[in-house]
Write an enzyme that holds these catalytic residues in place. Structure first.
Site, short mmCIF file in Angstrom:
data_model
loop_
_atom_site.label_atom_id
_atom_site.label_comp_id
_atom_site.label_asym_id
_atom_site.label_seq_id
_atom_site.Cartn_x
_atom_site.Cartn_y
_atom_site.Cartn_z
N GLY A 83 -12.14 9.87 1.98
CA GLY A 83 -11.51 10.75 0.92
C GLY A 83 -10.22 10.45 0.95
O GLY A 83 -9.59 10.12 1.97
N THR A 84 -9.34 10.90 -0.05
CA THR A 84 -8.07 10.72 -0.48
C THR A 84 -7.46 9.17 -0.78
O THR A 84 -7.82 8.33 -0.08
CB THR A 84 -7.21 11.08 0.94
OG1 THR A 84 -7.66 12.63 1.05
CG2 THR A 84 -5.75 11.35 0.62
N THR A 85 -6.28 9.38 -1.52
CA THR A 85 -5.50 7.96 -1.47
C THR A 85 -4.01 8.34 -1.48
O THR A 85 -3.71 9.21 -2.24
CB THR A 85 -5.80 7.27 -2.92
OG1 THR A 85 -7.17 7.05 -3.12
CG2 THR A 85 -4.92 6.27 -2.93
#
EC number: 3.4.25.1
Length: 212
Positions: free
Chosen positions: A13-15
């Site tokens: 998850g996440t960028t």
């Protein structure tokens, strides 16, 4: 569950993106938080202000990232009060590296970018073992394979500020198009000799920016 399995789950998850030019550092991050296939939150702040001239992006376990941000913020403030001057961004990254390395047998499950301006723009990455590296551009999170391709294709250290911001936003947006764990708009921190300026882009704003 092994540490490797926990790391794999936490970082799914996440960028986050960091890009440095000759005059500024730009940090950018999406706003989605997930737990497996479930979207837990749509307005998460993944860029944390450490001081008036330094900020950090977070990927991984939220609680671990919050603790580390608080510890670093306190250390920077104490340094400034005691020495009557700013802590360099390199010193802050080194301190955080030592904290992470000391906990390597029961690690903080995080990937961090620390960006700031002391005598010049600085950008560092740190992993959960305390490895620290300085680069011109960096990406973390599950969307990083898509984001880094955009940056590598177009990055130039002589870019002006708006070009730098546009590139960072487009890199994160590219990740959100393919990574289901990233999305819900983009936050941007611009750090230069004047301090930190935050920008917040909703999805419609992002689309207008990347597709003029």
């Amino acid at each position: 569950m092994s540490v490797d399995e926990k790391v794999a789950r936490a970082l799914k998850g996440t960028t986050t993106v960091g890009i440095r030019s000759e005059k500024a550092v730009v940090l950018a991050a999406d706003k989605r938080a997930t737990a497996g296939n479930f979207i837990v939150h749509k307005r998460v702040e993944k860029i944390v202000k450490i001081s008036d001239y330094m900020a950090m992006t977070t990927a991984g376990l939220v609680a671990d990232a919050q603790v580390l941000a608080d510890v670093l913020r306190m250390e920077v403030k104490n340094y400034e009060l005691f020495h009557k001057k700013r802590m360099s961004v390199k010193a802050a990254a080194t301190f955080l590296s030592n904290v992470l390395h000391s906990a390597r047998f029961y690690p903080y499950i995080v990937q961090l970018l620390v960006g700031g301006f002391d005598t010049a723009p600085r950008l560092y990455s740190l992993d959960w073992f305390g490895t620290v590296a300085e680069e011109e551009f960096l990406v973390t999170g599950s969307g990083s394979p898509m984001a880094v391709g955009v940056i590598e294709a177009e990055y130039n250290p002589n870019m002006d500020l708006e070009e730098l911001v546009n590139l960072a936003v487009r890199a994160v947006f590219a990740a959100t198009r393919r990574d289901t764990a990233s999305g819900e708009g983009i936050d941007v921190a611009v750090i230069d000799r004047n301090g930190i300026t935050m920008r917040h882009y909703r999805l419609g704003d992002v689309i207008r920016l990347v597709r003029p």
